[in-house]
Design an enzyme around this catalytic site. Sequence first.
Site, PDB file in Angstrom:
ATOM      1  N   ARG A 274       0.847  -1.186   0.000  1.00  0.00           N
ATOM      2  CA  ARG A 274       0.000   0.000   0.000  1.00  0.00           C
ATOM      3  C   ARG A 274       0.887   1.242   0.000  1.00  0.00           C
ATOM      4  O   ARG A 274       1.919   1.266   0.680  1.00  0.00           O
ATOM      5  CB  ARG A 274      -0.908   0.036   1.243  1.00  0.00           C
ATOM      6  CG  ARG A 274      -1.984  -1.039   1.300  1.00  0.00           C
ATOM      7  CD  ARG A 274      -3.109  -0.761   0.303  1.00  0.00           C
ATOM      8  NE  ARG A 274      -4.219  -1.691   0.469  1.00  0.00           N
ATOM      9  CZ  ARG A 274      -4.319  -2.869  -0.116  1.00  0.00           C
ATOM     10  NH1 ARG A 274      -3.340  -3.280  -0.905  1.00  0.00           N
ATOM     11  NH2 ARG A 274      -5.374  -3.640   0.072  1.00  0.00           N
TER      12      ARG A 274
ATOM     13  N   GLU B 197      -4.616   6.948  -7.728  1.00  0.00           N
ATOM     14  CA  GLU B 197      -4.731   5.940  -8.775  1.00  0.00           C
ATOM     15  C   GLU B 197      -5.987   6.196  -9.607  1.00  0.00           C
ATOM     16  O   GLU B 197      -7.052   6.429  -9.039  1.00  0.00           O
ATOM     17  CB  GLU B 197      -4.777   4.539  -8.160  1.00  0.00           C
ATOM     18  CG  GLU B 197      -3.502   4.174  -7.405  1.00  0.00           C
ATOM     19  CD  GLU B 197      -3.514   2.769  -6.822  1.00  0.00           C
ATOM     20  OE1 GLU B 197      -4.534   2.056  -6.989  1.00  0.00           O
ATOM     21  OE2 GLU B 197      -2.520   2.373  -6.206  1.00  0.00           O
TER      22      GLU B 197
ATOM     23  N   HIS C 247      -0.969  -1.067 -10.236  1.00  0.00           N
ATOM     24  CA  HIS C 247      -1.725  -1.783  -9.199  1.00  0.00           C
ATOM     25  C   HIS C 247      -2.351  -3.056  -9.780  1.00  0.00           C
ATOM     26  O   HIS C 247      -3.548  -3.300  -9.648  1.00  0.00           O
ATOM     27  CB  HIS C 247      -2.809  -0.878  -8.599  1.00  0.00           C
ATOM     28  CG  HIS C 247      -3.196  -1.311  -7.202  1.00  0.00           C
ATOM     29  ND1 HIS C 247      -3.761  -0.459  -6.279  1.00  0.00           N
ATOM     30  CD2 HIS C 247      -3.100  -2.515  -6.570  1.00  0.00           C
ATOM     31  CE1 HIS C 247      -3.997  -1.109  -5.152  1.00  0.00           C
ATOM     32  NE2 HIS C 247      -3.611  -2.362  -5.314  1.00  0.00           N
TER      33      HIS C 247
END
Length: 332
Positions: free
Chosen positions: A243, A271, A290
């Site tokens: 994270r 993001e 991601h």
Amino acid sequence: MAEKLRMVLAATPAYREMVFAPESTARLEALGDVVVLDDPGDAGALTAALPGTDVLITSWGATPLTAAVLDHADRLRLIAHSASSVKHFVTEEVFRRGLRITQAGQAMAEPVAEVSLAFTLSLLHRIQRFDHAMRDGAWRDAVPPQHGLTASRIGVVGASRTGVEYIRMLVALRAAEVVVYDPYLTDERAVELGVRRTSLDELLRTSRVVALHAPTLPETHHLIGARELALMPDGASLVNTARSWLVDTAALLDEVRSGRIDAALDVFDEEPLPPDDPFRALPNVLLTPHQAAATVECYLDMGKITVNEIERHATGRPLQYELTEAALHQMA
């Protein structure tokens, strides 16, 4: 024979196709009736479907399970989350009412660990730097020294389920040494994994690659800040597939801009990563959007784990991946 269940599956059609293979769907249907809700975030539709439901199967974008929603769950006993984190929809009401929760996050551990390992090898061999240089027309551009895994100490921050899979891969590939910082890791477990426990500062000072696998908790926010990054030796590298919460992004940007350390990142504060984000232009930073867990097999395994847990519930066997309220506070 187990009593037939009434199950509600709240997931988009695309998610169901990706996660629940025909075999998994058939196993669910063998357990009882499955009511499908196409919008997992529609609280009204869920509320209307809950009366008489024994098992709720949730997915990405699940609606929060508030008291108003759960007041309609007269028979509900199990919430089976077919993905990883449940923090965005599980409330205190779930535990107050004695509902059991399970999740399928274990399916993500291996693919994320594989990407973390791929990042590690790329950083050790400066692959991202060579790639950038060759695309710009260079041949053997000057880079910091390359190193092999068997000659490198690797530091792992967090012996989470993904961290443990990553550790196993490092040990199998004969990394010179694996050191771990995790307040919850016991000496006995460290020996079992073939690693050495250490402090965060020592890990940062002595590791050629530092890989982050810690959970998102108040105490882990910006665990790696300017002070910690400054401890890393010249030429070291940071891997983050966990994270962005764990890292002070501004401090990391300063360090990688200087060229002193390299980094590989799969997670970001914002993001999608904006097109003009400065990380995009740096030759010593490897970026992925991601997607570390996004293998076909991972998604299908999430469905299999979910069905396995419901079968265990239906037959009175212990759940394999049950979450307690205490455990929930120690995970991402």
